[in-house]
Design a protein around this motif. Structure first.
Motif, PDB file in Angstrom:
ATOM      1  N   PRO A   8       0.923  -1.201  -0.048  1.00  0.00           N
ATOM      2  CA  PRO A   8      -0.054   0.066  -0.117  1.00  0.00           C
ATOM      3  C   PRO A   8       0.589   1.216  -0.228  1.00  0.00           C
ATOM      4  N   CYS A   9       0.237   2.373  -0.596  1.00  0.00           N
ATOM      5  CA  CYS A   9       1.143   3.618  -0.798  1.00  0.00           C
ATOM      6  C   CYS A   9       0.890   4.450   0.461  1.00  0.00           C
ATOM      7  N   THR A  10      -0.134   4.164   1.270  1.00  0.00           N
ATOM      8  CA  THR A  10      -0.224   5.156   2.427  1.00  0.00           C
ATOM      9  C   THR A  10      -1.023   4.569   3.515  1.00  0.00           C
ATOM     10  N   HIS A  11      -1.494   5.027   4.547  1.00  0.00           N
ATOM     11  CA  HIS A  11      -2.056   4.436   5.742  1.00  0.00           C
ATOM     12  C   HIS A  11      -2.783   5.470   6.653  1.00  0.00           C
ATOM     13  N   GLY A  12      -3.512   5.042   7.625  1.00  0.00           N
ATOM     14  CA  GLY A  12      -4.147   5.913   8.669  1.00  0.00           C
ATOM     15  C   GLY A  12      -4.828   5.213   9.684  1.00  0.00           C
ATOM     16  N   LYS A  13      -4.732   5.873  10.701  1.00  0.00           N
ATOM     17  CA  LYS A  13      -5.241   5.029  12.160  1.00  0.00           C
ATOM     18  C   LYS A  13      -6.715   5.302  12.079  1.00  0.00           C
ATOM     19  N   ARG A  20      -7.752  10.632   3.445  1.00  0.00           N
ATOM     20  CA  ARG A  20      -7.130  12.093   3.245  1.00  0.00           C
ATOM     21  C   ARG A  20      -5.736  11.686   2.718  1.00  0.00           C
ATOM     22  N   ASN A  21      -4.835  10.736   3.434  1.00  0.00           N
ATOM     23  CA  ASN A  21      -3.826  10.400   3.006  1.00  0.00           C
ATOM     24  C   ASN A  21      -3.626   9.976   1.565  1.00  0.00           C
ATOM     25  N   GLY A  22      -4.699   9.138   1.309  1.00  0.00           N
ATOM     26  CA  GLY A  22      -4.476   8.656  -0.172  1.00  0.00           C
ATOM     27  C   GLY A  22      -4.892   9.558  -1.247  1.00  0.00           C
ATOM     28  N   GLU A  23      -5.705  10.601  -0.874  1.00  0.00           N
ATOM     29  CA  GLU A  23      -5.896  11.612  -1.809  1.00  0.00           C
ATOM     30  C   GLU A  23      -4.622  12.390  -1.865  1.00  0.00           C
ATOM     31  N   GLU A  24      -4.008  12.513  -0.804  1.00  0.00           N
ATOM     32  CA  GLU A  24      -2.646  13.323  -0.995  1.00  0.00           C
ATOM     33  C   GLU A  24      -1.494  12.733  -1.697  1.00  0.00           C
ATOM     34  N   SER A  25      -1.663  11.352  -1.895  1.00  0.00           N
ATOM     35  CA  SER A  25      -0.341  10.555  -2.492  1.00  0.00           C
ATOM     36  C   SER A  25      -0.033  10.889  -3.851  1.00  0.00           C
ATOM     37  N   PRO A  26      -0.985  11.074  -4.754  1.00  0.00           N
ATOM     38  CA  PRO A  26      -0.679  11.363  -6.098  1.00  0.00           C
ATOM     39  C   PRO A  26       0.261  12.584  -6.105  1.00  0.00           C
TER      40      PRO A  26
END
Length: 71
Positions: free
Chosen positions: A31-36, A43-49
């Protein structure tokens, strides 16, 4: 908002929500990101690109677009 697909899954092992962006699967480790929380993972997934572009992961695409724009 991102124009990419996003899969958010709970990981019992990591005890985190993991985010996979299928369009990037051949470019970066998933996975490219995660969150608690689910919300923070999204939110982190939207910032990843944006982050990946800033790091130059899509430099070849930027170059291709520049060539196409110059034609």
């Amino acid at each position: 908002m991102s124009r990419y697909s996003m899969v958010v899954q709970w990981s019992d092992e990591d005890r985190l929500f993991l985010v996979t962006i299928p369009e990037f699967a051949d470019r970066v480790v998933m996975p490219c990101t995660h969150g608690k929380t689910r919300e923070s993972a999204i939110r982190n997934g939207e910032e990843s690109p944006v982050t990946l572009k800033q790091l130059g992961f899509f430099r070849h695409e930027i170059m291709q677009q520049a060539v196409l724009n110059s034609l």
